[in-house]
Write an enzyme that holds these catalytic residues in place. Structure first.
Site, short mmCIF file in Angstrom:
data_model
loop_
_atom_site.label_atom_id
_atom_site.label_comp_id
_atom_site.label_asym_id
_atom_site.label_seq_id
_atom_site.Cartn_x
_atom_site.Cartn_y
_atom_site.Cartn_z
CE1 TYR A 198 110.65 15.09 -28.32
CE2 TYR A 198 110.39 17.01 -26.89
CZ TYR A 198 111.12 16.29 -27.83
OH TYR A 198 112.32 16.78 -28.27
CG ASP A 247 109.19 14.99 -18.99
OD1 ASP A 247 109.41 16.14 -18.54
OD2 ASP A 247 109.50 14.64 -20.14
CE LYS A 289 109.40 22.73 -23.28
NZ LYS A 289 108.90 21.42 -23.52
C1 LIG Z 1 109.98 20.31 -23.94
C2 LIG Z 1 109.94 19.00 -23.26
C3 LIG Z 1 111.08 18.21 -23.08
C4 LIG Z 1 112.40 18.56 -23.69
O1 LIG Z 1 112.94 19.72 -23.16
P1 LIG Z 1 114.06 20.51 -24.03
O2 LIG Z 1 114.43 21.65 -23.16
O3 LIG Z 1 113.40 20.88 -25.31
O4 LIG Z 1 115.19 19.56 -24.23
C5 LIG Z 1 110.96 17.06 -22.33
N1 LIG Z 1 109.80 16.69 -21.81
C6 LIG Z 1 108.68 17.41 -21.95
C7 LIG Z 1 107.41 16.96 -21.31
C8 LIG Z 1 108.70 18.58 -22.70
O5 LIG Z 1 107.56 19.27 -22.89
#
Ligand SMILES: *Cc1c(COP(=O)(O)O)cnc(C)c1O
Length: 430
Positions: A144, A239, A267
């Site tokens: 994701y 990511d 995060k």
């Molecule tokens: C949470 C997450 C996102 C999205 O971040 P948001 O702050 O919710 O927009 C993108 N990539 C990864 C791997 C994530 O865990």
């Protein structure tokens, strides 16, 4: 366990917010449950509006690695607030956080702050496309990367086909700018790059997948992806919105010794406030506006409150022994799950990297989305419900990782152990 206030709030929320929430997983649909409304949180615990207290393993989906409301972070944000919430102009804290991030992630020679992980990923992929002059993005099934149209895609039939929309409202033509590959499948990755390597702008991945549950890359897989992208002139995008400052201070790239071209963070880097970061090699990031032609902007980007929370959080994570302690806590949590599964004869596969972990209700190893998808979601849902009733707040989906924080002490783990034993025994009895 009374839920009368949560029930009342659910009703009011559902009248105005789709599903009563502002982000779908919070609605507890995947576990056929009803979400509780949280009134406050401190350390390893959250308390709901009816006064029920939970050991928290969601940690706001990762950011709360210090535990909730750490006094040093609270103080930093309070001081920043007194100086004004937002200026729409450069402020010292954004330079400070940029220096801290770049020192921790040497591959991020230049970077840009955003207000969410989604925005960070969108920025990274736009600059990848702008830099390479190519359009195709490659992602993996089960990873994701936030809510951008061209990332809400699923695999078509057959290996390595063009993506198909995985959400209403995503134009098929946009989904088709993305190719979806199976995770941990060397042959599929090689075949795609042999056929289309010269069209690929970016290959994006979670270097430890957290968003299908915790599924690490198998030995050699990340190296292979590094080689394939380098040979074809595509950019490798890690990511690390979830794994950054989580699996190691320097993220998965430090843990596995692989240097991506671009990295996204979110995060933890915002200490619980809304922050994303993207960055990478200088020559790539110099394409970003106003230095270069790749536009990207944000009214609240580099917000002083968010920067202060990030700086304070990362300073605490640099203290000696922090990641060894997270590793040890993760191992304790894993052991109590594995022991309880053995004692109850419930088939459980626990996968963990450091302080992120998923108990999969099925036979392991879980290597891919297909494996994860074969797990028993009904069992997971019952497990989740019993844990909640016994004061343990676990992520409400089989396809998520639980997170342990530095605030999880022996009492929190002991409460968890007891709840897990009850939950698994109840499953075994059925
Ligand atoms: C949470 C997450 C996102 C999205 O971040 P948001 O702050 O919710 O927009 C993108 N990539 C990864 C791997 C994530 O865990």
């Amino acid at each position: 366990m009374s839920q009368s206030r949560s029930a009342e709030l659910r009703q009011r929320a559902r009248a105005l917010l789709p599903g009563g929430v502002n982000s779908p997983v919070r609605a507890f649909r995947a576990v056929e449950g009803e979400p509780v409304f949280i009134a406050e949180a401190a350390g390893a615990y959250m308390t709901d509006v009816d006064g029920n207290k939970y050991v928290d393993y969601v940690g706001s989906w990762g950011p709360m690695i210090l535990g909730h409301a750490h006094p040093r972070v609270v103080e930093a944000v309070q001081r920043a607030m007194q100086r004004g919430a937002s200026y729409g102009a450069p402020c010292p804290a954004e330079v400070e956080l940029a220096e801290v991030v770049s020192a921790a992630y040497p591959s991020m020679q230049m970077l840009r702050m955003t207000s969410s992980g989604t925005e960070a990923v969108m920025g990274a992929l736009r600059v990848a496309r702008g830099f390479t002059g190519r359009e195709l993005v490659v992602k993996f099934e089960g990873c994701y990367h936030g809510g951008a149209d061209y990332l809400l895609v699923k695999a078509g039939s057959g290996a390595a086909t063009f993506g198909e929309p995985d959400s209403a409202g995503v134009p098929a033509g946009i989904a088709a700018t993305t190719v979806v590959l199976p995770w941990n499948d060397d042959a599929a990755a090689r075949a795609l790059f042999t056929a289309r390597g010269r069209d690929v702008a970016a290959l994006i991945l979670e270097p430890v997948v957290g968003n299908m549950g915790c599924v690490p890359a198998e030995p050699g897989f990340l190296q292979l992806l590094r080689e394939l992208t380098r040979e074809s002139g595509a950019l490798l995008v890690f990511d690390e919105v979830m794994t950054g400052f989580r699996v190691a201070y320097g993220g998965a790239q430090a843990l596995y010794g692989i240097e991506p071209d671009l990295t996204t963070l979110g995060k933890i880097v915002g200490g619980g406030l809304p922050v994303g970061v993207y960055g990478g090699r200088r020559e790539i990031m110099e394409r970003v506006s106003p230095l270069g032609p790749v536009y990207q902007a944000g009214t609240l980007s580099g917000n002083p409150l968010a920067m202060a929370a990030g700086v304070a959080t990362l300073a605490l994570l640099r203290e000696p022994g922090v990641y060894a302690r997270l590793q040890a806590l993760g191992a304790q949590l894993e052991a109590l799950l594995v022991d309880a599964a053995k004692a109850s004869s419930v088939q459980l596969t626990v996968q963990r990297v450091g302080s992120m972990l998923t108990p999969f209700f099925g036979a392991g190893p879980i290597r891919s989305w297909d494996d994860a998808n074969r797990c028993d979601r009904k069992r997971f849902a019952r497990f989740h419900r019993t844990l909640l009733e016994h004061g343990v707040y676990w992520p409400p989906s089989q396809f998520e990782a639980g997170f342990i924080s530095l605030a999880h002490d022996d009492a929190a783990l002991e409460q968890t152990r007891k709840a897990v034993i009850v939950a698994l025994a109840a499953l075994a009895a059925q």
